[in-house]
Design an enzyme around this catalytic site. Structure first.
Site, PDB file in Angstrom:
ATOM      1  N   CYS A 383      66.551   6.946  79.758  1.00  0.00           N
ATOM      2  CA  CYS A 383      65.609   6.111  80.495  1.00  0.00           C
ATOM      3  C   CYS A 383      64.476   5.623  79.583  1.00  0.00           C
ATOM      4  O   CYS A 383      64.714   4.755  78.759  1.00  0.00           O
ATOM      5  CB  CYS A 383      65.113   6.838  81.735  1.00  0.00           C
ATOM      6  SG  CYS A 383      64.610   5.669  83.012  1.00  0.00           S
ATOM      7  N   HIS A 510      70.138   7.895  84.474  1.00  0.00           N
ATOM      8  CA  HIS A 510      69.975   9.330  84.211  1.00  0.00           C
ATOM      9  C   HIS A 510      71.307  10.045  84.414  1.00  0.00           C
ATOM     10  O   HIS A 510      71.620  10.428  85.547  1.00  0.00           O
ATOM     11  CB  HIS A 510      68.952   9.928  85.185  1.00  0.00           C
ATOM     12  CG  HIS A 510      67.559   9.437  84.981  1.00  0.00           C
ATOM     13  ND1 HIS A 510      66.608  10.173  84.319  1.00  0.00           N
ATOM     14  CD2 HIS A 510      66.955   8.281  85.346  1.00  0.00           C
ATOM     15  CE1 HIS A 510      65.476   9.496  84.288  1.00  0.00           C
ATOM     16  NE2 HIS A 510      65.657   8.341  84.909  1.00  0.00           N
ATOM     17  N   GLU A 512      72.059  12.962  83.819  1.00  0.00           N
ATOM     18  CA  GLU A 512      71.887  14.383  84.168  1.00  0.00           C
ATOM     19  C   GLU A 512      72.033  14.650  85.663  1.00  0.00           C
ATOM     20  O   GLU A 512      72.401  15.748  86.062  1.00  0.00           O
ATOM     21  CB  GLU A 512      70.525  14.893  83.665  1.00  0.00           C
ATOM     22  CG  GLU A 512      69.273  14.319  84.335  1.00  0.00           C
ATOM     23  CD  GLU A 512      68.783  13.018  83.706  1.00  0.00           C
ATOM     24  OE1 GLU A 512      69.579  12.344  83.014  1.00  0.00           O
ATOM     25  OE2 GLU A 512      67.597  12.668  83.932  1.00  0.00           O
TER      26      GLU A 512
HETATM   27  N1  GLN Z   1      58.673   4.230  82.423  1.00  0.00           N
HETATM   28  C1  GLN Z   1      59.960   3.651  82.376  1.00  0.00           C
HETATM   29  C2  GLN Z   1      60.195   2.665  83.511  1.00  0.00           C
HETATM   30  O1  GLN Z   1      59.515   2.688  84.494  1.00  0.00           O
HETATM   31  C3  GLN Z   1      61.064   4.688  82.319  1.00  0.00           C
HETATM   32  C4  GLN Z   1      61.136   5.566  83.509  1.00  0.00           C
HETATM   33  C5  GLN Z   1      61.885   6.854  83.269  1.00  0.00           C
HETATM   34  O2  GLN Z   1      62.029   7.322  82.145  1.00  0.00           O
HETATM   35  N2  GLN Z   1      62.353   7.485  84.339  1.00  0.00           N
HETATM   36  O3  GLN Z   1      61.062   1.831  83.434  1.00  0.00           O
END
Ligand code: GLN
Length: 540
Positions: A383, A510, A512
């Site tokens: 992410c 994600h 995970e």
């Molecule tokens: N801050 C980033 C976004 O809003 C990534 C978010 C995250 O890592 N869950 O896109």
């Protein structure tokens, strides 16, 4: 009709109610019953999405895009099932629904009160999950500790459910801490006694106690707890500290909790099928070959902030029969020049740059990724970690000086990560990110495509607001970036790789959240294989 098991906690929070709940669910599932689990959070937030990971741990994202309590992750992993956002009920949701109804005029003429309006809303939300899931048994864990003011309406609601659903269809299990005095080595039961008293004062007599303690409960301590809790000693179970959380169901099963619960609820007690689980636990515990993974993030002081990633690494490790050694690096320390960005790369076999938000610690992560590229180390960016990998490629390989994500630097000359047009007009922060599972098209013959066994379309869960900016794709691709997956609906970049690098993957979703003890997520298996110098995927 569903049977309900209500799990309450005593003495202090973080006592292990979530794992106990998940474990009991697993033991019933192993007996052939269908099970679902609900987490109740008595705080006034509508969901966990806007809470700081330091206060609350990880925000667990469900398939349907709920930003929920991390206990839902335990439930999904232990029960090997997908839960809905409705399986996380908060006081915020309950009060909001009741107040909205009041404003609409639905209660016209009435005084709106905690009892019955709030308690009715709580019960109806629990029953709705029971009905929709069609489960034989619904576990309901009440967050917090008995005696908390904000938890009272929930305890009142479950007290009423005993009357309405009947004795044979409801059960109360109280999980409480029996501390060990370090000076005398004595096991103390008084805190448990007091929390049971508090529960009874509210009108709930527990049917079983699970006493959490560093060591197994002594017979004398068990006898005392039973006596004061008004229970036979067979209804008191000991849950000592264990090496890995996945042992908890086995420890409880040995003491007969599965049969006890089945009998108490009038369910046929069957032989549990726990063979695969036992095998998983023994693989987890017996592995000796170490694989060192750098965990680079901003909330490294509270490991609960990244719990699903830690568990996903454990699942993949058991599968590969290796012992993961997780070394944590605080990226803000790199920002402040207190930590050399080369260290995480040098000291480990692979590097994970963790998800995150905001400016603090971001430059530190970028510096680490730069070293990862120079030192050709296996890398997984998740992410925010993926977004910062794109920023690093832009700066380091594409020559776009001061390239950035607009989340970090809104004035950057090269906004390689930016908000989508539609996100620019959103002013409310709660529940407005790109959330939940959605289909991703993988590009033929890329590393990610091979890791996902050549599947054309996969599903992963998302939680982010910013995206790779398509305006810069040509430049990034010329510099060596490979896009290996796009969202099916809108062509958003989902996975990136790097040419001529051993193993370099950025994942916008994600992975995970889909990892389960017996179904490890492919990307983590691949990373740990690459970390050992093996080909990341197994060719069929
Ligand atoms: N801050 C980033 C976004 O809003 C990534 C978010 C995250 O890592 N869950 O896109």
């Amino acid at each position: 009709m569903a049977k309900y098991i209500f799990v309450t906690g005593g003495v202090l929070s973080s006592v292990g109610k979530g794992i106990t709940t998940a474990s009991i669910g697993l033991l019933l599932k192993a007996r052939g019953y269908s099970v679902t689990a609900i987490k109740i959070d008595p705080y006034l937030n509508v969901d966990a999405g806007t809470m700081n990971p330091y206060m609350h741990g990880e925000v667990y994202v469900t398939e349907d895009g709920g930003e929920t309590d991390l206990d839902l992750g335990h439930y999904e992993r232990f029960l090997d099932t997908n839960l809905s956002k409705r399986n996380n009920i908060t006081a915020g949701q309950v009060y909001l629904a009741v107040i909205e109804r009041e404003r609409r005029g639905d209660y016209l003429g009435q005084t709106v009160q905690v009892i019955p309006h709030i308690t009715d809303e709580i019960k109806s939300r629990i029953r709705e999950v029971a009905r929709d899931s069609g489960a034989d048994v619904v576990l309901v864990e009440i967050g917090g500790t008995v005696g908390d003011i904000e938890g009272l309406p929930f305890l009142e609601a479950i007290r009423q459910m005993r009357l309405e659903e009947g004795f044979n269809n409801t059960m109360f299990i109280h999980v409480a801490l029996a501390p060990l005095l370090s000076t005398t080595g004595e096991q103390k039961t008084k805190p448990v006694q007091h929390s049971v008293q508090e529960l009874r004062r509210i009108g709930i007599q527990p049917d079983a106690i699970v006493a959490r303690s560093p060591k197994p409960l002594e017979p004398e301590a068990r006898r005392k707890i039973a006596l004061y809790a008004n229970l036979p000693p067979e209804a008191v179970f000991s849950s000592p500290d264990v090496e890995v959380i996945y042992e908890v169901p086995l420890v409880l099963e040995k003491q007969g909790i599965g049969s006890f619960v089945a009998k108490r609820l009038g369910l046929e007690d069957r032989e549990p099928d726990l063979g695969k689980w036992e095998e998983f636990v023994s693989k987890l515990k017996s592995a000796t070959k170490e694989v060192r993974v750098a965990m680079v993030g901003k909330y490294t002081k509270l490991k609960d902030s990244y719990i699903s990633i830690i568990e996903a690494i454990r699942h993949a490790s058991a599968y590969l029969h290796v012992k993961p050694v997780l070394n944590w690096y605080e990226s803000t320390a790199i920002d402040k020049k207190e930590l050399d960005p080369e260290k995480p790369v040098e000291e480990n076999d692979a590097v994970i740059v963790l998800p995150g938000f905001g400016k603090r610690g971001a430059e530190g992560k970028i510096k680490v990724i730069e070293k990862v590229i120079d030192m050709n180390k296996p890398f997984l960016g998740i992410c925010f970690g993926m977004q910062l990998a794109v920023v690093t490629i832009a700066r380091h390989l594409a020559g776009l000086q001061n390239a950035n994500s607009t989340e970090i630097d809104p004035k950057t000359p090269y906004p390689v990560i930016d908000l989508l047009e539609e996100q620019k007009h959103i002013d409310k922060l709660g529940g407005t990110m790109r959330l939940g599972a959605s289909p991703i098209v993988l590009i033929n013959n890329t590393l990610v495509h091979k890791i996902y066994s050549g599947k054309e379309i996969i599903y992963e869960r998302h939680r982010h607001r910013y995206e790779v900016n398509p305006k810069f794709l040509d430049k990034l691709v010329s510099a060596g970036m490979i896009v290996s997956g796009y969202s099916l609906d809108r062509g958003l970049v989902e996975f990136i790789e790097l040419k001529n690098h051993k193993f370099f993957i950025g994942s916008q979703p994600h992975p995970e959240f889909h990892s389960r003890p017996m179904k490890p997520a492919p990307l983590f298996i691949a990373l740990l294989r690459a970390a050992q110098g093996l080909t990341p995927y197994i060719t069929q």
